[in-house]
Motif scaffolding. Structure first.
Motif, mmCIF file in Angstrom:
data_model
loop_
_atom_site.group_PDB
_atom_site.id
_atom_site.type_symbol
_atom_site.label_atom_id
_atom_site.label_comp_id
_atom_site.label_asym_id
_atom_site.label_seq_id
_atom_site.Cartn_x
_atom_site.Cartn_y
_atom_site.Cartn_z
ATOM 1 N N MET A 92 30.187 3.633 -8.308
ATOM 2 C CA MET A 92 31.149 4.562 -7.736
ATOM 3 C C MET A 92 30.448 5.750 -7.073
ATOM 4 S SD MET A 92 34.232 3.784 -7.564
ATOM 5 C CE MET A 92 35.543 2.752 -8.217
ATOM 6 N N VAL B 162 38.616 -8.638 -2.511
ATOM 7 C CA VAL B 162 39.471 -7.569 -3.025
ATOM 8 C C VAL B 162 40.796 -8.136 -3.515
ATOM 9 C CG1 VAL B 162 40.691 -5.446 -2.426
ATOM 10 C CG2 VAL B 162 38.375 -5.826 -1.565
ATOM 11 N N VAL C 91 34.566 -2.394 -0.350
ATOM 12 C CA VAL C 91 35.305 -1.195 0.056
ATOM 13 C C VAL C 91 34.404 -0.263 0.859
ATOM 14 C CG1 VAL C 91 36.435 0.902 -0.807
ATOM 15 C CG2 VAL C 91 36.995 -1.320 -1.813
ATOM 16 N N TRP D 188 39.066 7.844 -7.017
ATOM 17 C CA TRP D 188 37.786 7.688 -6.316
ATOM 18 C C TRP D 188 37.967 7.656 -4.805
ATOM 19 C CZ3 TRP D 188 33.963 8.835 -9.340
ATOM 20 C CH2 TRP D 188 34.068 8.571 -10.706
ATOM 21 N N MET D 189 39.025 7.007 -4.327
ATOM 22 C CA MET D 189 39.240 6.960 -2.882
ATOM 23 C C MET D 189 39.654 8.331 -2.339
ATOM 24 S SD MET D 189 38.298 4.046 -1.955
ATOM 25 C CE MET D 189 38.795 4.155 -0.245
ATOM 26 N N GLU E 14 38.036 2.586 -12.967
ATOM 27 C CA GLU E 14 38.739 1.670 -12.074
ATOM 28 C C GLU E 14 40.039 2.276 -11.559
ATOM 29 O OE1 GLU E 14 38.372 -2.575 -12.423
ATOM 30 O OE2 GLU E 14 37.617 -2.359 -14.450
ATOM 31 N N ASN E 15 40.130 3.600 -11.627
ATOM 32 C CA ASN E 15 41.283 4.297 -11.048
ATOM 33 C C ASN E 15 40.955 4.587 -9.587
ATOM 34 O OD1 ASN E 15 43.293 6.131 -10.241
ATOM 35 N ND2 ASN E 15 43.539 6.864 -12.343
ATOM 36 N N TRP E 16 41.317 3.665 -8.728
ATOM 37 C CA TRP E 16 40.921 3.748 -7.332
ATOM 38 C C TRP E 16 41.571 4.916 -6.598
ATOM 39 C CZ3 TRP E 16 37.053 1.068 -5.099
ATOM 40 C CH2 TRP E 16 36.523 0.006 -5.840
ATOM 41 N N LYS E 17 42.716 5.367 -7.067
ATOM 42 C CA LYS E 17 43.362 6.507 -6.421
ATOM 43 C C LYS E 17 42.471 7.737 -6.485
ATOM 44 C CE LYS E 17 48.102 4.973 -7.339
ATOM 45 N NZ LYS E 17 49.376 5.284 -8.044
ATOM 46 N N ARG F 258 29.077 0.818 -13.764
ATOM 47 C CA ARG F 258 30.237 1.082 -12.916
ATOM 48 C C ARG F 258 30.179 2.482 -12.311
ATOM 49 N NH1 ARG F 258 34.550 -2.903 -14.225
ATOM 50 N NH2 ARG F 258 33.754 -4.108 -15.979
ATOM 51 N N VAL G 246 33.507 -2.861 -4.971
ATOM 52 C CA VAL G 246 33.000 -1.543 -4.559
ATOM 53 C C VAL G 246 32.196 -1.672 -3.267
ATOM 54 C CG1 VAL G 246 31.414 0.332 -5.141
ATOM 55 C CG2 VAL G 246 32.978 -0.550 -6.878
ATOM 56 N N ARG H 44 43.430 -8.050 -11.902
ATOM 57 C CA ARG H 44 43.889 -6.826 -12.580
ATOM 58 C C ARG H 44 45.356 -6.932 -12.994
ATOM 59 N NH1 ARG H 44 41.603 -1.897 -11.539
ATOM 60 N NH2 ARG H 44 43.096 -1.196 -13.109
#
Length: 550
Positions: free
Chosen positions: A261, A155, A182, A517-518, A512-515, A257, A179, A162
């Motif tokens: 997800m 990670v 995580v 998806w998380m 790739e907007n982890w905010k 991707r 992914v 990035r």
């Protein structure tokens, strides 16, 4: 650095990855031998020597193959994939991976010793009220924490890439590895909580009793995600590596991707579908999690569509005509393609069996029968392991600076068909006799109804035959591994990474907007678990105080 210009895994990173491979294939040898002994005992024609117990052998088999082999192989493969596509790890990241590896190895040794001493005969699920020695639980904790450190290195390298390439989609293999890492971080919170807060203090005598339903719920919060932790590295190879091997291109970077997800979102809040027959959990919450379980069918079908679209496109490029002419053009003589392809095919009946297992009504027919064991062997022991073997046939020589010779390629093809043949017999017998009611996790001597046990004998013998053929397959793959690690000619074996098809749509950065998806992931977990866990702690929705063992 442009990931397309990185042709090799950094040599220092290669040593980290190979260290994981050595432990993984040692676990395969030990676990495979224990599996052979199991099917012999279940046939009713063999007794274990000395004071070795059937469940002791079963525990070694499950822990070595289900936990040790998979975790070490996946962490080693993902570490190499990130180094290959995102660039070499920094010294600090590499140190984190080494510390993680040695913690995992120490933990494995601790757990293995306790099992061999018959102090931890609790199967790989280590359900309470079965109790193991505290060293076993501490060893499992070290394995989990060590895997976190290896995953953290991956990670960290992704975040570093990035920052250096703002506004660009990350390398696909690196994204996929992150992914999966995580998902592993989030899922192992459950099993870590189970061990550290209940089982370890219990085994040390610090608390008198544990809540059995809580421990099982925490385990299966982790346990079903574990299945996808095994599966996603195989998907990594299918999406991003197999296309390069056959000379094709990735059908769609965006689709790949998105499917990962979706697996991240729907692999964790679904543990109750393993607890459909347990009291103390409301039927509504079981039903909700069954629905969430079925959602993973969507990324699975997306993957199947992507794979066969890519196969057809490549086959037609090579001159394939008619409806299935493209199929004959695929490189069937290349073990790097054929072995994972057999794993893909096995996932068709394996996936169908998974739908049955997760369906409340049909689950009642097969629950706790050896059908479940047959399904397990089609998924992790065929789809996943054959894909891992296919990866190993190019990854091991790439890491060691050797080549896959034509002789080893031929032997790998023989190994794959040997495995498929043995598994067809063994898993087929397990599925069939499971429908007749034969229990899982049972030896011939533990069957209560002697007449019924006699009826099941032909299927148990078939399992022994299939298991013997599978063990021959293990011997073959170990021979190939040893050759590729130490004896094959020196050379430069490719680490194949495919490029995206030119006609594919541009990858949207929202993937790739982890905010986002998380946030969705945490919300799903809270919705699926908050109220039912509170119910369990308070005695269950049925007021089932009798089921608690505080």
């Amino acid at each position: 650095m442009n990931n397309q210009l990185i042709s090799r895994v950094n040599k220092q990173d290669a040593r980290v990855a190979m260290a994981h491979m050595y432990v993984a294939f040692l676990a395969l040898a030990i676990g495979g031998l224990m599996g052979l002994l199991q099917v012999f005992v279940r046939s009713g024609k063999y007794e274990l020597p000395g004071n070795i117990g059937y469940y002791q052998v079963l525990t070694v088999h499950g822990v070595m193959l289900g936990l040790v082999l998979t975790t070490f192989f996946i962490m080693g493969f993902q570490y190499a994939a990130v180094s290959r596509t995102a660039g070499a790890f920094s010294a600090k990241q590499r140190t984190s991976a080494w510390i993680g590896f040695w913690l995992m190895t120490l933990g494995t040794a601790m757990a293995a010793v306790m099992i061999l001493l018959n102090e931890a005969t609790v199967l790989y699920t280590f359900y309470a009220p079965l109790q193991a020695h505290w060293i076993f639980y501490l060893g499992l904790t070290f394995v989990v924490v060590g895997s976190w450190l290896v995953g953290f290195a991956q990670v960290s390298r992704y975040v570093q890439w990035r920052k250096a390439h703002k506004g660009e989609p990350s390398p696909l293999l690196t994204f996929m590895a992150v992914v999966n890492s995580v998902m592993w971080f989030v899922a192992t919170i459950g099993v870590a909580s189970e061990v550290l807060l209940q089982l370890l203090p219990w085994s040390l005598g610090l608390i008198e009793r544990v809540d059995v339903l809580i421990t099982r719920t925490l385990f299966w919060y982790f346990g079903h995600a574990l299945v996808y932790f095994w599966l996603l590295p195989a998907y990594m190879a299918w999406y991003a590596i197999v296309p390069k091997i056959i000379g094709g291109r990735i059908f769609s970077d965006s689709l790949a991707r998105l499917s990962f997800m979706l697996f991240l979102l729907f692999s964790i809040p679904v543990g109750f579908h393993h607890q459909l027959t347990e009291p103390g959990i409301s039927a509504f919450w079981k039903f909700l999690q069954v629905i969430l379980t079925f959602m993973v069918i969507i990324p699975s079908l997306m993957t199947a569509f992507s794979m066969f679209a890519m196969f057809e496109m490549r086959g037609r490029e090579l001159g394939g005509k008619g409806l299935f002419g493209w199929f004959r053009k695929l490189p069937w003589g290349d073990a790097r393609f054929l072995v994972p392809f057999i794993g893909m095919v096995a996932f068709i009946p394996a996936g169908a069996g998974g739908i049955i297992n997760a369906s409340h009504q049909m689950n009642q027919v097969v629950h706790n029968t050896i059908w479940v064991t047959g399904h397990f062997h089609l998924t992790v022991a065929t789809t996943v392991l054959l894909t891992f073997f296919g990866i190993a046939y190019w990854l091991i020589p790439h890491l060691t600076g050797r080549v896959l010779t034509p002789q080893m390629n031929t032997l790998a093809i023989v190994q794959a068909f040997t495995w498929a043949f043995g598994m067809t017999i063994m898993s087929g017998a397990m599925h069939w006799v499971g429908l007749l009611g034969a229990p899982r996790r049972s030896s011939f001597s533990t069957y209560g109804d002697a007449a019924q046990a006699m009826e099941w004998i032909p299927y148990q013998i078939a399992q022994a035959v299939g298991g013997t053929i599978l063990f021959l397959g293990i011997i073959l793959v170990l021979i190939i591994f040893a050759n590729l690690a130490w004896f094959a000619p020196k050379g430069d074996e490719e680490f194949p990474v495919a490029e995206v098809a030119e006609q594919a749509e541009k990858t949207p950065m929202v993937l790739e907007n982890w905010k986002i998806w998380m946030t969705v992931l945490v919300a799903l977990i809270l919705i699926a678990y908050t109220i039912p866990v509170m119910d369990i702690v308070n005695g269950g929705p049925l007021g089932s105080k009798g089921f608690k063992l505080w």
